[in-house]
Design a protein around this motif. Structure first.
Motif, PDB file in Angstrom:
ATOM      1  N   TYR A  88      -5.562   0.820  -5.514  1.00  0.00           N
ATOM      2  CA  TYR A  88      -4.340   0.620  -5.873  1.00  0.00           C
ATOM      3  C   TYR A  88      -3.683  -0.753  -5.549  1.00  0.00           C
ATOM      4  O   TYR A  88      -3.518  -0.894  -4.397  1.00  0.00           O
ATOM      5  N   GLY A  89      -3.518  -1.706  -6.368  1.00  0.00           N
ATOM      6  CA  GLY A  89      -2.771  -2.982  -6.142  1.00  0.00           C
ATOM      7  C   GLY A  89      -1.396  -2.963  -5.909  1.00  0.00           C
ATOM      8  O   GLY A  89      -0.699  -2.232  -6.912  1.00  0.00           O
ATOM      9  N   THR A  90      -0.712  -3.694  -4.877  1.00  0.00           N
ATOM     10  CA  THR A  90       0.470  -3.907  -4.611  1.00  0.00           C
ATOM     11  C   THR A  90       0.944  -5.321  -4.516  1.00  0.00           C
ATOM     12  O   THR A  90      -0.207  -5.924  -4.400  1.00  0.00           O
ATOM     13  N   PRO A  91       2.135  -5.559  -4.451  1.00  0.00           N
ATOM     14  CA  PRO A  91       2.279  -6.946  -4.106  1.00  0.00           C
ATOM     15  C   PRO A  91       2.018  -7.503  -2.823  1.00  0.00           C
ATOM     16  O   PRO A  91       1.736  -8.444  -2.370  1.00  0.00           O
ATOM     17  N   TYR A  92       1.662  -6.508  -1.816  1.00  0.00           N
ATOM     18  CA  TYR A  92       1.242  -6.677  -0.726  1.00  0.00           C
ATOM     19  C   TYR A  92      -0.134  -6.843  -0.468  1.00  0.00           C
ATOM     20  O   TYR A  92      -0.404  -6.949   0.891  1.00  0.00           O
ATOM     21  N   GLY A  93      -1.018  -6.315  -1.187  1.00  0.00           N
ATOM     22  CA  GLY A  93      -2.339  -6.188  -1.260  1.00  0.00           C
ATOM     23  C   GLY A  93      -2.814  -4.854  -1.660  1.00  0.00           C
ATOM     24  O   GLY A  93      -2.062  -4.065  -2.194  1.00  0.00           O
ATOM     25  N   ASN A  94      -4.373  -4.547  -1.869  1.00  0.00           N
ATOM     26  CA  ASN A  94      -4.756  -3.480  -2.295  1.00  0.00           C
ATOM     27  C   ASN A  94      -4.695  -2.180  -1.204  1.00  0.00           C
ATOM     28  O   ASN A  94      -4.850  -2.425  -0.128  1.00  0.00           O
ATOM     29  N   ILE A  95      -4.563  -1.187  -1.438  1.00  0.00           N
ATOM     30  CA  ILE A  95      -4.549   0.021  -0.575  1.00  0.00           C
ATOM     31  C   ILE A  95      -5.367   1.328  -1.241  1.00  0.00           C
ATOM     32  O   ILE A  95      -5.605   1.317  -2.505  1.00  0.00           O
ATOM     33  N   GLN A  96      -6.168   2.037  -0.477  1.00  0.00           N
ATOM     34  CA  GLN A  96      -6.699   3.213  -1.038  1.00  0.00           C
ATOM     35  C   GLN A  96      -5.648   4.433  -0.997  1.00  0.00           C
ATOM     36  O   GLN A  96      -4.937   4.498   0.184  1.00  0.00           O
ATOM     37  N   ILE A  97      -5.617   5.056  -2.088  1.00  0.00           N
ATOM     38  CA  ILE A  97      -4.681   6.147  -2.224  1.00  0.00           C
ATOM     39  C   ILE A  97      -5.429   7.244  -2.696  1.00  0.00           C
ATOM     40  O   ILE A  97      -6.536   7.442  -3.434  1.00  0.00           O
ATOM     41  N   ASN A 123      -3.485   8.146   3.728  1.00  0.00           N
ATOM     42  CA  ASN A 123      -3.614   8.917   4.954  1.00  0.00           C
ATOM     43  C   ASN A 123      -3.433  10.261   5.049  1.00  0.00           C
ATOM     44  O   ASN A 123      -2.703  10.580   6.161  1.00  0.00           O
ATOM     45  N   SER A 124      -3.423  11.199   3.804  1.00  0.00           N
ATOM     46  CA  SER A 124      -2.892  12.634   3.730  1.00  0.00           C
ATOM     47  C   SER A 124      -1.415  12.650   3.935  1.00  0.00           C
ATOM     48  O   SER A 124      -1.063  13.653   4.076  1.00  0.00           O
ATOM     49  N   SER A 125      -0.718  11.597   3.958  1.00  0.00           N
ATOM     50  CA  SER A 125       0.798  11.644   3.933  1.00  0.00           C
ATOM     51  C   SER A 125       1.384  11.391   2.469  1.00  0.00           C
ATOM     52  O   SER A 125       0.881  10.344   1.824  1.00  0.00           O
ATOM     53  N   LEU A 126       2.287  12.197   1.833  1.00  0.00           N
ATOM     54  CA  LEU A 126       2.618  12.209   0.656  1.00  0.00           C
ATOM     55  C   LEU A 126       3.466  11.063   0.339  1.00  0.00           C
ATOM     56  O   LEU A 126       4.468  10.521   1.144  1.00  0.00           O
ATOM     57  N   LEU A 127       2.974  10.121  -0.600  1.00  0.00           N
ATOM     58  CA  LEU A 127       3.875   9.036  -1.214  1.00  0.00           C
ATOM     59  C   LEU A 127       4.707   9.298  -2.406  1.00  0.00           C
ATOM     60  O   LEU A 127       5.911   9.002  -2.055  1.00  0.00           O
ATOM     61  N   SER A 128       4.373   9.882  -3.242  1.00  0.00           N
ATOM     62  CA  SER A 128       5.092  10.357  -4.343  1.00  0.00           C
ATOM     63  C   SER A 128       4.642  11.454  -5.275  1.00  0.00           C
ATOM     64  O   SER A 128       3.352  11.569  -5.402  1.00  0.00           O
ATOM     65  N   ASP A 129       5.217  12.294  -6.034  1.00  0.00           N
ATOM     66  CA  ASP A 129       4.989  12.985  -7.216  1.00  0.00           C
ATOM     67  C   ASP A 129       5.148  12.282  -8.518  1.00  0.00           C
ATOM     68  O   ASP A 129       6.432  11.484  -8.572  1.00  0.00           O
ATOM     69  N   ASN A 130       4.299  12.228  -9.384  1.00  0.00           N
ATOM     70  CA  ASN A 130       4.612  11.462 -10.522  1.00  0.00           C
ATOM     71  C   ASN A 130       4.068  12.221 -12.028  1.00  0.00           C
ATOM     72  O   ASN A 130       3.329  12.964 -11.762  1.00  0.00           O
ATOM     73  N   GLU A 131       4.839  11.788 -12.919  1.00  0.00           N
ATOM     74  CA  GLU A 131       4.712  12.254 -14.485  1.00  0.00           C
ATOM     75  C   GLU A 131       4.697  11.026 -15.051  1.00  0.00           C
ATOM     76  O   GLU A 131       5.548  10.214 -14.987  1.00  0.00           O
ATOM     77  N   ILE A 132       3.706  11.180 -16.018  1.00  0.00           N
ATOM     78  CA  ILE A 132       3.881  10.013 -17.161  1.00  0.00           C
ATOM     79  C   ILE A 132       3.761  10.780 -18.341  1.00  0.00           C
ATOM     80  O   ILE A 132       3.234  12.007 -18.785  1.00  0.00           O
ATOM     81  N   ILE A 133       5.019  10.567 -19.327  1.00  0.00           N
ATOM     82  CA  ILE A 133       5.218  11.098 -20.614  1.00  0.00           C
ATOM     83  C   ILE A 133       5.111  10.179 -21.608  1.00  0.00           C
ATOM     84  O   ILE A 133       5.919   9.259 -21.748  1.00  0.00           O
TER      85      ILE A 133
END
Length: 137
Positions: A88-97, A123-133
């Motif tokens: 996942y690309g962020t303004p601060y660099g790529n991360i693995q999620i 790292n097994s810590s919740l970032l967010s719950d997401n929905e796309i409609i």
């Protein structure tokens, strides 16, 4: 067959009990490829990824991918009831999620709707719950 359409996209992100909802009305290209529904649109300032193109490929109600290319790059793989590790690309660099998919409801062919519900973690810590409609007009 490719169709130029308007889509209404609502993205809901819940993080630490804070709900962030973004709505986007934009032009998109909808097509079928290999038995999958494919929706492609240009991101705008409203999504926070201006200068990128997002392509969502959905196979029935079982799997989907969300690929963003441009100023922000990411590949999310969604498969109902499974967890995938994605870049996942962020303004601060790529991360693995980690991406765990709760639900895919694809009725694009019937009534022009798509619903995705998934959880992101790092790292097994919740970032967010997401929905796309998404609604195709």
């Amino acid at each position: 067959m490719k169709n130029n359409v308007m889509i209404s996209l609502t993205s809901i992100q819940i993080q630490d009990n804070d709900k962030n909802e973004t709505e986007l009305l934009t032009k998109a290209i909808v097509s079928k490829s290999g038995g999958c529904d494919v929706i492609s649109y240009e991101d705008t300032q409203a999504t926070g990824f201006e200068g990128s193109v997002t392509t969502i490929t959905v196979k029935g109600n079982e799997s989907a991918s969300i690929i963003r290319k441009g100023t922000a790059n990411s590949v999310l793989s969604l498969e109902t009831g499974r967890k995938h590790y994605c870049q996942y690309g962020t303004p601060y660099g790529n991360i693995q999620i980690g991406v765990y998919t709760h639900s895919i409801n694809n009725t694009i062919s019937e009534n022009g709707r798509l619903y995705l519900k998934y959880t992101l973690d790092m790292n097994s810590s919740l970032l967010s719950d997401n929905e796309i409609i998404m609604k195709i007009n």
